[in-house]
Design a protein around this motif. Structure first.
Motif, PDB file in Angstrom:
ATOM      1  N   ILE B  34       0.860  -1.209   0.045  1.00  0.00           N
ATOM      2  CA  ILE B  34       0.121  -0.079  -0.021  1.00  0.00           C
ATOM      3  C   ILE B  34       0.790   1.290  -0.106  1.00  0.00           C
ATOM      4  O   ILE B  34       1.831   1.529   0.857  1.00  0.00           O
ATOM      5  N   TYR B  36       0.479   5.064   0.441  1.00  0.00           N
ATOM      6  CA  TYR B  36      -0.420   6.074   0.917  1.00  0.00           C
ATOM      7  C   TYR B  36       0.054   7.332   1.421  1.00  0.00           C
ATOM      8  O   TYR B  36       1.149   7.580   1.564  1.00  0.00           O
ATOM      9  N   MET B  45      -6.495   3.005   7.720  1.00  0.00           N
ATOM     10  CA  MET B  45      -4.657   2.303   7.868  1.00  0.00           C
ATOM     11  C   MET B  45      -5.115   0.960   8.821  1.00  0.00           C
ATOM     12  O   MET B  45      -4.572   0.004   8.288  1.00  0.00           O
ATOM     13  N   ILE B  48      -6.103  -2.398   7.064  1.00  0.00           N
ATOM     14  CA  ILE B  48      -4.987  -3.090   6.329  1.00  0.00           C
ATOM     15  C   ILE B  48      -4.550  -4.377   6.865  1.00  0.00           C
ATOM     16  O   ILE B  48      -4.280  -4.149   8.034  1.00  0.00           O
ATOM     17  N   ARG B  54       3.432  -1.127   3.959  1.00  0.00           N
ATOM     18  CA  ARG B  54       2.930   0.157   3.619  1.00  0.00           C
ATOM     19  C   ARG B  54       3.768   1.150   3.525  1.00  0.00           C
ATOM     20  O   ARG B  54       4.952   1.210   4.346  1.00  0.00           O
ATOM     21  N   ASN B  56       4.437   5.378   3.301  1.00  0.00           N
ATOM     22  CA  ASN B  56       4.066   6.504   3.595  1.00  0.00           C
ATOM     23  C   ASN B  56       4.814   7.673   2.604  1.00  0.00           C
ATOM     24  O   ASN B  56       5.964   8.004   2.839  1.00  0.00           O
TER      25      ASN B  56
END
Lengths: 195, 195
Positions: B34, B36, B45, B48, B54, B56
């Motif tokens: 992911i 994001y 969040m 998930i 993930r 950022n």
């Protein structure tokens, strides 16, 4: 005991059941009765639990729409019977459609109203076609206008000036004036979709 | 064997996890990674799966944003590694944000892109506040404009003429020029929300 009746104005989105929000899906599952109109897709209606009563206010047998006043009264009556009523509308309930008229009527009659927003068809079309509604340097805004108006209040928008600099004009809701606008070369690329 | 790498531009909606679409929720569940940004809420969040990596790209450690060019390259690199990449954005990916720039860059580099539309914050605010975006006889259209622009292309919109007859101007995306617009008495009621 207080009456638990309540009306949920729920946006069904553009038609794809996968574009329902989780909240809209839950509202359908928990409803005592569904009041829906013609812009809600069959695929979404098929998600409703089989035992839940549903009332079609989009068309009557001889293709007449149910007058808005009757829909308003129906919603009040069901809520006063203590029902959790889902008023299911295509697109987003507060972007075109008459969600706000229904909400105002219900509140005037002491009925608790909640709204569940939906994906607008303009967003869904943009995603499906890969055509953005805004793009830096090309379009820094977007306008949604209706192609339909109530008798007492003519549309005062000439579609041509709606094409401002770097403003997109992607779609038009409902039928009504659609051909007039679509035939106007200044009227943009107009499609028929729920809001 | 063909590379199954693909980028999904997913609209996270206004922040409430219940306002994710079913399709967005499924994309989060099935993602390999992911990517994001800062407009995606903590509550979303938290949905998930814990094992999903993930990244950022909203802020770097010293509060610098990751430049758009680096985000574009990151997405290409992950897709070329065969990953199902979810690029998660606040609101709707093609209404403000830079979804369309990312999609164009990815397509130019041969990466398959799909978009999942989201509920715009304007719709969510309208639903939460009970204030419609359109209402027959009062507002037959609505405009969404950005309060932010790229350096090369100044906003050429004076907000005052944006108040057309029976047109609502409900919200403004991003920070940037927000105060300038909000301080302008012609600028309407401007709030800060993802699109």
């Amino acid at each position: 005991m207080p009456n638990r009746g309540k009306v949920y104005l729920v946006g069904a989105g553009p038609g794809d059941p996968e574009l329902l929000t989780l909240k809209a899906r839950r509202a359908l599952d928990e409803a005592d009765v569904i009041v829906y109109d013609r812009l809600v897709s069959k695929e979404i209606m098929d998600l409703i639990p089989p035992g839940t009563p549903r009332i079609n206010v989009g068309k009557q047998p001889r293709s007449h729409h149910v007058p808005q006043g009757e829909i308003n009264e129906l919603l009040v009556r069901l809520a006063r019977l203590g029902r959790r009523v889902v008023r299911l509308k295509g697109g987003d309930p507060y972007l075109f459609g008459r969600g706000s008229e229904e909400a105002a009527y219900l509140r005037r009659h002491g009925i608790v109203v909640a709204a569940v927003p939906g994906v607008t068809s303009a967003s869904a079309c943009a995603a499906a076609l890969g055509v953005p509604l805004t793009h830096r340097g090309y379009a820094n805004g977007v306008r949604f206008i209706t192609g339909h108006c109530c008798a007492a209040n003519e549309l005062d928008d000439d579609p041509r000036p709606l094409h401002g600099p770097r403003q997109h004009l992607p779609g038009i809701d409902q039928a009504g004036r659609q051909r007039t606008l679509a035939d106007d070369p200044g009227g943009g690329d107009l499609r028929r979709h729920p809001a």
